[in-house]
Design a protein around this motif. Structure first.
Motif, PDB file in Angstrom:
ATOM      1  N   ARG A 128       0.814  -1.212   0.000  1.00  0.00           N
ATOM      2  CA  ARG A 128       0.000   0.000   0.000  1.00  0.00           C
ATOM      3  C   ARG A 128       0.849   1.264   0.000  1.00  0.00           C
ATOM      4  O   ARG A 128       0.483   2.279  -0.562  1.00  0.00           O
ATOM      5  CB  ARG A 128      -0.921   0.014   1.231  1.00  0.00           C
ATOM      6  N   ASN A 129       1.982   1.202   0.683  1.00  0.00           N
ATOM      7  CA  ASN A 129       2.800   2.411   0.797  1.00  0.00           C
ATOM      8  C   ASN A 129       3.521   2.706  -0.509  1.00  0.00           C
ATOM      9  O   ASN A 129       3.812   1.800  -1.279  1.00  0.00           O
ATOM     10  CB  ASN A 129       3.849   2.236   1.914  1.00  0.00           C
ATOM     11  N   PRO A 130       3.851   3.962  -0.792  1.00  0.00           N
ATOM     12  CA  PRO A 130       4.669   4.285  -1.967  1.00  0.00           C
ATOM     13  C   PRO A 130       6.003   3.557  -1.894  1.00  0.00           C
ATOM     14  O   PRO A 130       6.514   3.265  -0.810  1.00  0.00           O
ATOM     15  CB  PRO A 130       4.853   5.800  -1.862  1.00  0.00           C
ATOM     16  N   PHE A 131       6.590   3.298  -3.053  1.00  0.00           N
ATOM     17  CA  PHE A 131       7.810   2.500  -3.091  1.00  0.00           C
ATOM     18  C   PHE A 131       8.972   3.190  -2.392  1.00  0.00           C
ATOM     19  O   PHE A 131       9.894   2.548  -1.913  1.00  0.00           O
ATOM     20  CB  PHE A 131       8.165   2.209  -4.557  1.00  0.00           C
ATOM     21  N   ALA A 132       8.916   4.541  -2.314  1.00  0.00           N
ATOM     22  CA  ALA A 132      10.014   5.279  -1.697  1.00  0.00           C
ATOM     23  C   ALA A 132       9.897   5.358  -0.184  1.00  0.00           C
ATOM     24  O   ALA A 132      10.806   5.825   0.491  1.00  0.00           O
ATOM     25  CB  ALA A 132      10.072   6.697  -2.272  1.00  0.00           C
ATOM     26  N   ASP A 133       8.756   4.909   0.381  1.00  0.00           N
ATOM     27  CA  ASP A 133       8.586   4.996   1.825  1.00  0.00           C
ATOM     28  C   ASP A 133       9.570   4.084   2.548  1.00  0.00           C
ATOM     29  O   ASP A 133       9.929   3.020   2.060  1.00  0.00           O
ATOM     30  CB  ASP A 133       7.165   4.597   2.226  1.00  0.00           C
ATOM     31  N   ASP A 167      14.861 -10.129   6.354  1.00  0.00           N
ATOM     32  CA  ASP A 167      15.380  -9.506   5.143  1.00  0.00           C
ATOM     33  C   ASP A 167      14.939 -10.246   3.886  1.00  0.00           C
ATOM     34  O   ASP A 167      14.539  -9.632   2.897  1.00  0.00           O
ATOM     35  CB  ASP A 167      16.910  -9.453   5.206  1.00  0.00           C
ATOM     36  N   TYR A 168      15.018 -11.600   3.889  1.00  0.00           N
ATOM     37  CA  TYR A 168      14.681 -12.344   2.687  1.00  0.00           C
ATOM     38  C   TYR A 168      13.191 -12.247   2.379  1.00  0.00           C
ATOM     39  O   TYR A 168      12.781 -12.284   1.223  1.00  0.00           O
ATOM     40  CB  TYR A 168      15.116 -13.803   2.807  1.00  0.00           C
ATOM     41  N   GLU A 169      12.359 -12.091   3.412  1.00  0.00           N
ATOM     42  CA  GLU A 169      10.930 -11.919   3.172  1.00  0.00           C
ATOM     43  C   GLU A 169      10.650 -10.528   2.606  1.00  0.00           C
ATOM     44  O   GLU A 169       9.799 -10.356   1.738  1.00  0.00           O
ATOM     45  CB  GLU A 169      10.153 -12.150   4.460  1.00  0.00           C
ATOM     46  N   CYS A 170      11.379  -9.546   3.087  1.00  0.00           N
ATOM     47  CA  CYS A 170      11.216  -8.186   2.576  1.00  0.00           C
ATOM     48  C   CYS A 170      11.586  -8.137   1.096  1.00  0.00           C
ATOM     49  O   CYS A 170      10.900  -7.509   0.292  1.00  0.00           O
ATOM     50  CB  CYS A 170      12.092  -7.225   3.375  1.00  0.00           C
ATOM     51  N   ALA A 171      12.650  -8.842   0.701  1.00  0.00           N
ATOM     52  CA  ALA A 171      13.074  -8.872  -0.701  1.00  0.00           C
ATOM     53  C   ALA A 171      11.991  -9.478  -1.583  1.00  0.00           C
ATOM     54  O   ALA A 171      11.757  -9.022  -2.706  1.00  0.00           O
ATOM     55  CB  ALA A 171      14.372  -9.668  -0.835  1.00  0.00           C
ATOM     56  N   MET A 172      11.325 -10.495  -1.083  1.00  0.00           N
ATOM     57  CA  MET A 172      10.258 -11.132  -1.849  1.00  0.00           C
ATOM     58  C   MET A 172       9.139 -10.143  -2.145  1.00  0.00           C
ATOM     59  O   MET A 172       8.682 -10.016  -3.285  1.00  0.00           O
ATOM     60  CB  MET A 172       9.713 -12.332  -1.083  1.00  0.00           C
ATOM     61  N   TRP A 173       8.714  -9.409  -1.115  1.00  0.00           N
ATOM     62  CA  TRP A 173       7.622  -8.458  -1.303  1.00  0.00           C
ATOM     63  C   TRP A 173       8.053  -7.262  -2.140  1.00  0.00           C
ATOM     64  O   TRP A 173       7.255  -6.697  -2.896  1.00  0.00           O
ATOM     65  CB  TRP A 173       7.073  -8.008   0.050  1.00  0.00           C
ATOM     66  N   LEU A 174       9.306  -6.872  -2.020  1.00  0.00           N
ATOM     67  CA  LEU A 174       9.807  -5.793  -2.857  1.00  0.00           C
ATOM     68  C   LEU A 174       9.793  -6.189  -4.337  1.00  0.00           C
ATOM     69  O   LEU A 174       9.454  -5.381  -5.208  1.00  0.00           O
ATOM     70  CB  LEU A 174      11.225  -5.409  -2.430  1.00  0.00           C
ATOM     71  N   LEU A 175      10.167  -7.442  -4.627  1.00  0.00           N
ATOM     72  CA  LEU A 175      10.129  -7.921  -6.007  1.00  0.00           C
ATOM     73  C   LEU A 175       8.698  -7.947  -6.535  1.00  0.00           C
ATOM     74  O   LEU A 175       8.443  -7.593  -7.692  1.00  0.00           O
ATOM     75  CB  LEU A 175      10.742  -9.324  -6.097  1.00  0.00           C
TER      76      LEU A 175
END
Length: 646
Positions: A106-111, A120-128
């Motif tokens: 929901r948040n802007p990509f720059a937030d 960290d590895y879960e964050c990378a998944m959602w970022l992708l």
């Protein structure tokens, strides 16, 4: 109350004392009052603070619990045995990722993501996943590539991506060479068959529901044949309609067991023809054809011919962009992603055609029935600078014509063991590796030596008709947009000559002429073939097809084609290389014939190289370092040298 009473007593005692008080007694009483008052104030403050905090806690609503309840979802996991502790830990991890997904998406990509409590590895998944939904096409393609190169995630993470990604990402992953198959959910459950119905009967009903008007003769023929054969088969299975008198059950059983697969093939071949018509594709989809074909595909895992016909139908439907959504929803992308990883070149190539037609992110061309890309079949960062087109001849095919020469009947086993030692399609295996900047296309069309063996007796397609049909399909595939070389065998060379002459007469086809750099002819009968003469001599027995008749040395059409093309090729300065056989070819067990002579294979321009092989093996090198392949490779590299450098 006690504090006030104590203060009153002390004051009275001070006030009523007759003797002047001593100074130390007076200050001692004051200190006692201060001590007692301070203790009461401190204790009361602590008590009030505790009560306020307790009341606040009891009245505060845990919004995180509510948010977690909102984010409940289903995750598809492989069925494995887990003990209670493992199951509990997995459940916690999945719920934790789901609860944080909304924050990221929901948040802007720059937030900043400092407040997101995930690994960290879960964050990378959602970022992708976030990146794959970007408005920027370059970012989307990069995200898909990064996903396909990821192999360290847990099962549930692949399943989350499979559920959350859009069709563009799913198709991109299916076309990525290194993608993990865990990215793809199993197809949705298929609807149950109708009561007292069979797949064969439902296939017949699907075929009969398609429009039967405005069809060419061959489509009408295949449709009529399939409906008649299926009607007879169903009657035989039910009994009583095959005998005059009696119930006919013994014959019905013997007939009904064997031809079921044959009847299905008749129906599929008819549907293949129908699927070349856009309006008929809409009917196939509306009548549940995607699900029925999928059921048939799964049932015939051991019958490659049935599966190839089904993939031809799906590939034809995928040419129509408005049908992409139902094709994806029905689960065909997952099935084709698995087929793409097959060691069988034909199966992988059919799957590659379907996915290329579905992939509108990186593919602008549309590959119609009979046009197959041998390289590149996956998404690639390698820029494609030129095209090489393979056109087979009489009785040939898009794959088998270009296999490695083999004297032993162990083709598949060898291919699976080592493609460098044996390949069932040397353009895909050898040429693609030696020239990765090429797009390699092979085409397929029906031909026959005799009308006795014709798949469609109504079909009388001349070289002129076939050349126009192939030219239209190749132009839709983007042929002409890049520099190119044509490689042909036997009658395929005549088609190439006719296609180029026809293209020169049409302004919209001018790029095909302008970008043609060279042509390789493998035993092409420019001046006719002994095969045609032999066929005419025993025409009442062989009943030669129209294609064979056109190869006759005294054919006016063949002579005109040769004269016109020779003048045209000289004017355009095409580079030409001719190979010709020197050994006779066995046709059947009794006929031995030198199909194309050295004189007939001489176009009049370019090198003419005799090779000690027969007509069938002139385009099948024995091995990669054989002269036949190495000379072909050298011609391609030299002719396209400037284009490949640029």
């Amino acid at each position: 109350m006690s504090l006030a009473a104590y203060c009153v007593i002390c004051c009275r005692r001070i006030g009523t004392s007759t003797a002047p008080p001593k100074k130390d007694t007076y200050w001692r009483d004051i200190r006692n009052i201060i001590k007692f008052t301070g203790s009461l104030l401190l204790g009361g403050s602590l008590f009030l603070t505790y009560e306020v905090l307790a009341l606040k806690k009891s009245l505060t609503l845990d919004t995180q619990v509510v948010e977690r309840e909102k984010m409940k979802s289903y995750i598809y996991l492989h069925t494995v045995s887990l003990d209670k502790r493992e199951n509990h830990e997995l459940h916690k991890a999945v719920r934790k990722v789901l609860a944080t997904s909304a924050k990221i998406l929901r948040n802007p990509f720059a937030d900043p993501f400092s407040t997101v409590d995930i690994e960290d590895y879960e964050c990378a998944m959602w970022l992708l996943l976030k990146k794959s939904r970007s408005e920027d096409k370059t970012e989307r393609l990069e995200a898909v590539q990064e996903m396909s190169e990821t192999h360290h995630w847990h099962d549930y993470q692949y399943r989350i991506i499979a559920q959350a990604c859009d069709p563009r990402v799913l198709i991109g992953l299916a076309r990525s060479k290194e993608s993990d198959l865990r990215f793809f959910l199993p197809p949705p459950p298929l609807p149950s068959l109708k009561e007292d119905s069979s797949i064969e009967e439902e296939l017949r009903q699907l075929l009969s529901s398609l429009p039967q008007t405005e069809l060419d003769e061959c489509t009408q023929y295949f449709t009529s044949l399939a409906l008649n054969e299926s009607s007879q088969s169903l009657a035989a299975q039910k009994g009583g309609l095959w005998c005059f008198g009696g119930n006919g059950l013994p014959y019905a059983e013997s007939f009904g067991e064997v031809p079921s697969a044959t009847v299905e093939m008749f129906c599929l071949e008819a549907i293949v023809k129908h699927s070349e018509i856009s309006m008929h594709c809409d009917k196939i989809e509306a009548n549940g054809g995607l699900q029925l074909l999928q059921r048939l595909y799964q049932l015939h895992k051991d019958c490659p011919k049935v599966q190839r016909n089904i993939m031809r139908i799906i590939g034809n439907m995928a040419v129509n962009e408005h049908l992409h959504s139902p094709i994806v929803r029905s689960g065909w992308v997952s099935i084709m992603a698995e087929a793409m990883k097959s060691h069988h070149i034909m199966k992988a190539s059919h799957a590659a055609r379907i996915l290329a037609n579905l992939d509108r992110e990186t593919v602008q061309e549309k590959y119609q029935d009979g046009v197959y890309v041998l390289h590149p079949q996956h998404r690639t960062s390698q820029p494609i600078k030129a095209d090489v087109l393979f056109i087979h001849g009489l009785m040939g095919a898009a794959f088998k014509t270009w296999r490695q020469q083999d004297s032993e009947q162990v083709v598949i086993e060898k291919a699976l063991e080592d493609e460098d030692r044996y390949t069932t399609c040397w353009p895909k295996t050898w040429l693609a590796r030696d020239c990765p900047a090429l797009r390699i296309i092979s085409v397929e069309y029906d031909t026959t030596l005799s009308d006795w063996r014709a798949r469609c007796p109504m079909e009388r397609k001349s070289i002129a008709f076939r050349s126009n049909e192939l030219l239209r399909k190749l132009r839709a595939a983007g042929v002409g947009d890049r520099p190119m070389i044509w490689i042909s065998h036997s009658m395929g060379g005549l088609l190439v000559k006719k296609m180029l002459l026809e293209a020169s007469k049409k302004p919209e086809m001018s790029t095909v002429i302008n970008n043609t750099r060279g042509i390789i002819f493998y035993s092409v009968p420019h001046h006719g073939s002994h095969l045609a003469e032999y066929s005419v001599n025993i025409r009442y027995l062989l009943f030669p097809s129209l294609e064979v008749k056109e190869l006759s040395k005294d054919s006016p059409a063949l002579k005109t084609l040769q004269d016109d093309f020779l003048e045209f090729a000289k004017d355009k300065n095409f580079q030409v290389l001719n190979f010709v056989e020197t050994l006779p070819t066995y046709i059947g067990s009794m006929i031995k014939l030198h199909v194309v002579t050295v004189e007939s294979a001489d176009l009049g321009i370019g090198d003419l190289i005799p090779v000690d092989v027969n007509h069938l093996n002139i385009c099948k090198p024995k091995k990669k370092d054989a002269f036949l392949y190495q000379r072909t490779l050298r011609f391609i590299r030299e002719t396209l040298a400037k284009d490949l450098e640029n």
